[in-house]
Design an enzyme around this catalytic site. Structure first.
Site, PDB file in Angstrom:
ATOM      1  N   HIS A 113       0.814  -1.222   0.000  1.00  0.00           N
ATOM      2  CA  HIS A 113       0.000   0.000   0.000  1.00  0.00           C
ATOM      3  C   HIS A 113       0.844   1.267   0.000  1.00  0.00           C
ATOM      4  O   HIS A 113       0.357   2.327   0.367  1.00  0.00           O
ATOM      5  CB  HIS A 113      -0.961  -0.001   1.196  1.00  0.00           C
ATOM      6  CG  HIS A 113      -2.036  -1.049   1.084  1.00  0.00           C
ATOM      7  ND1 HIS A 113      -2.468  -1.803   2.159  1.00  0.00           N
ATOM      8  CD2 HIS A 113      -2.746  -1.479   0.024  1.00  0.00           C
ATOM      9  CE1 HIS A 113      -3.409  -2.641   1.755  1.00  0.00           C
ATOM     10  NE2 HIS A 113      -3.600  -2.469   0.465  1.00  0.00           N
ATOM     11  N   CYS A 149       6.673  22.585  -8.820  1.00  0.00           N
ATOM     12  CA  CYS A 149       5.699  22.987  -9.844  1.00  0.00           C
ATOM     13  C   CYS A 149       4.401  23.545  -9.271  1.00  0.00           C
ATOM     14  O   CYS A 149       3.504  23.920 -10.020  1.00  0.00           O
ATOM     15  CB  CYS A 149       5.400  21.795 -10.764  1.00  0.00           C
ATOM     16  SG  CYS A 149       4.301  20.583 -10.022  1.00  0.00           S
ATOM     17  N   THR A 187      -2.934  -9.927  10.096  1.00  0.00           N
ATOM     18  CA  THR A 187      -3.791  -9.524   8.983  1.00  0.00           C
ATOM     19  C   THR A 187      -5.018 -10.425   8.934  1.00  0.00           C
ATOM     20  O   THR A 187      -4.918 -11.630   9.175  1.00  0.00           O
ATOM     21  CB  THR A 187      -3.023  -9.542   7.638  1.00  0.00           C
ATOM     22  OG1 THR A 187      -3.967  -9.502   6.560  1.00  0.00           O
ATOM     23  CG2 THR A 187      -2.159 -10.770   7.487  1.00  0.00           C
TER      24      THR A 187
HETATM   25 ZN    ZN Z   1       5.385  19.024  -8.761  1.00  0.00          ZN
END
Ligand code: ZN
Length: 246
Positions: A113, A149, A187
């Site tokens: 995961h 970004c 689990t």
């Molecule tokens: Zn980025």
């Protein structure tokens, strides 16, 4: 098949980390199944669409304090198993990174995961430490964007609404078919892919050992079912395996 040095696959779930103070969020009875408001914070659709969901998700991560958790005797027992010289692969449903923190060789741990210790930008895919992102939250950025970004940052975990990484799945599948001993620890074995892996192992002739507090659908198929607490049961099991095979 090499009887003397068998390949041992260990599948671990939330149960191995509860003694480290990490609750079972994801399991069939976990918080995220019981509380839709909480589940929203770890579901990809709302997370990407709604800045308010992201702000709440960052606060949840900050307050959970998962990065500060320490490995326990169960994690350390599996490190001991690897250090005995037996070939060991750990397949984990946990995202806490505690196997590696305990000293398990990172490339021998498959994180089904993903990991909550890293973040990823959804636009440029840049990866960075979760710790740094949480420091930015603490310093007053409620939804810290990617520094490169400006894109949305998310944990490098598999969120609800997402598929597991097919490469990771393929590796887990291959290990479950190649191993000689398959140990399932903490689990419920009710959720895919955890439910498919012991099935593969038994079908290809491996010995299945289950260490879990509650019954699982695979108890009948197992060579051995251990119901004791993991922190004591796993060290004892490892001692027996090492005595038998090393
Ligand atoms: Zn980025």
């Amino acid at each position: 098949m090499n009887e003397k040095r068998p390949l041992i696959a260990v599948l671990t779930g939330a149960g191995i980390s509860t003694d480290s103070g990490i609750p079972d969020y994801r399991g069939p009875n976990g918080l995220w199944q019981r509380d839709p408001k909480a589940q929203e914070l770890v579901t990809i659709g709302p997370y990407l669409a709604d800045p308010d969901v992201r702000r709440r998700a960052w606060l949840m991560r900050r307050d959970a304090g998962a990065l500060a958790a320490e490995p326990n005797a169960g994690h350390r027992a599996l490190v001991g198993l690897e250090r005995s010289g037996l070939p060991v692969r750990v397949l984990t449903q946990n995202v806490d990174g505690l196997h590696q923190r305990a000293g398990q060789t990172a490339r021998k741990v498959l994180e089904l995961h993903g990991t909550a210790r890293e973040v990823k930008c959804v636009d440029c895919r840049a990866v960075g430490p979760m710790e740094e992102a949480l420091e930015r939250v603490a310093a007053g950025e409620p939804d810290p964007p990617c520094r490169g970004c400006g894109g949305v940052l998310r944990p490098r975990t598999v969120m609800f609404g997402e598929d597991l990484d097919p490469v990771v799945l393929e590796q887990a599948d291959a290990i479950s078919k190649a191993c000689h001993v398959f140990i399932a620890v903490g689990t419920s074995l009710k959720v895919f892919p955890a439910a498919a892996l012991p099935f593969n192992a038994v079908k290809t002739g491996a010995r299945l050992i289950i260490v879990n507090g509650e019954p699982t659908p695979f108890d009948e198929a197992a060579s051995e079912v251990i119901r004791e607490p993991i922190s004591t049961a796993l060290p004892a099991l490892v001692r027996r395996l090492v005595a038998r095979h090393v």
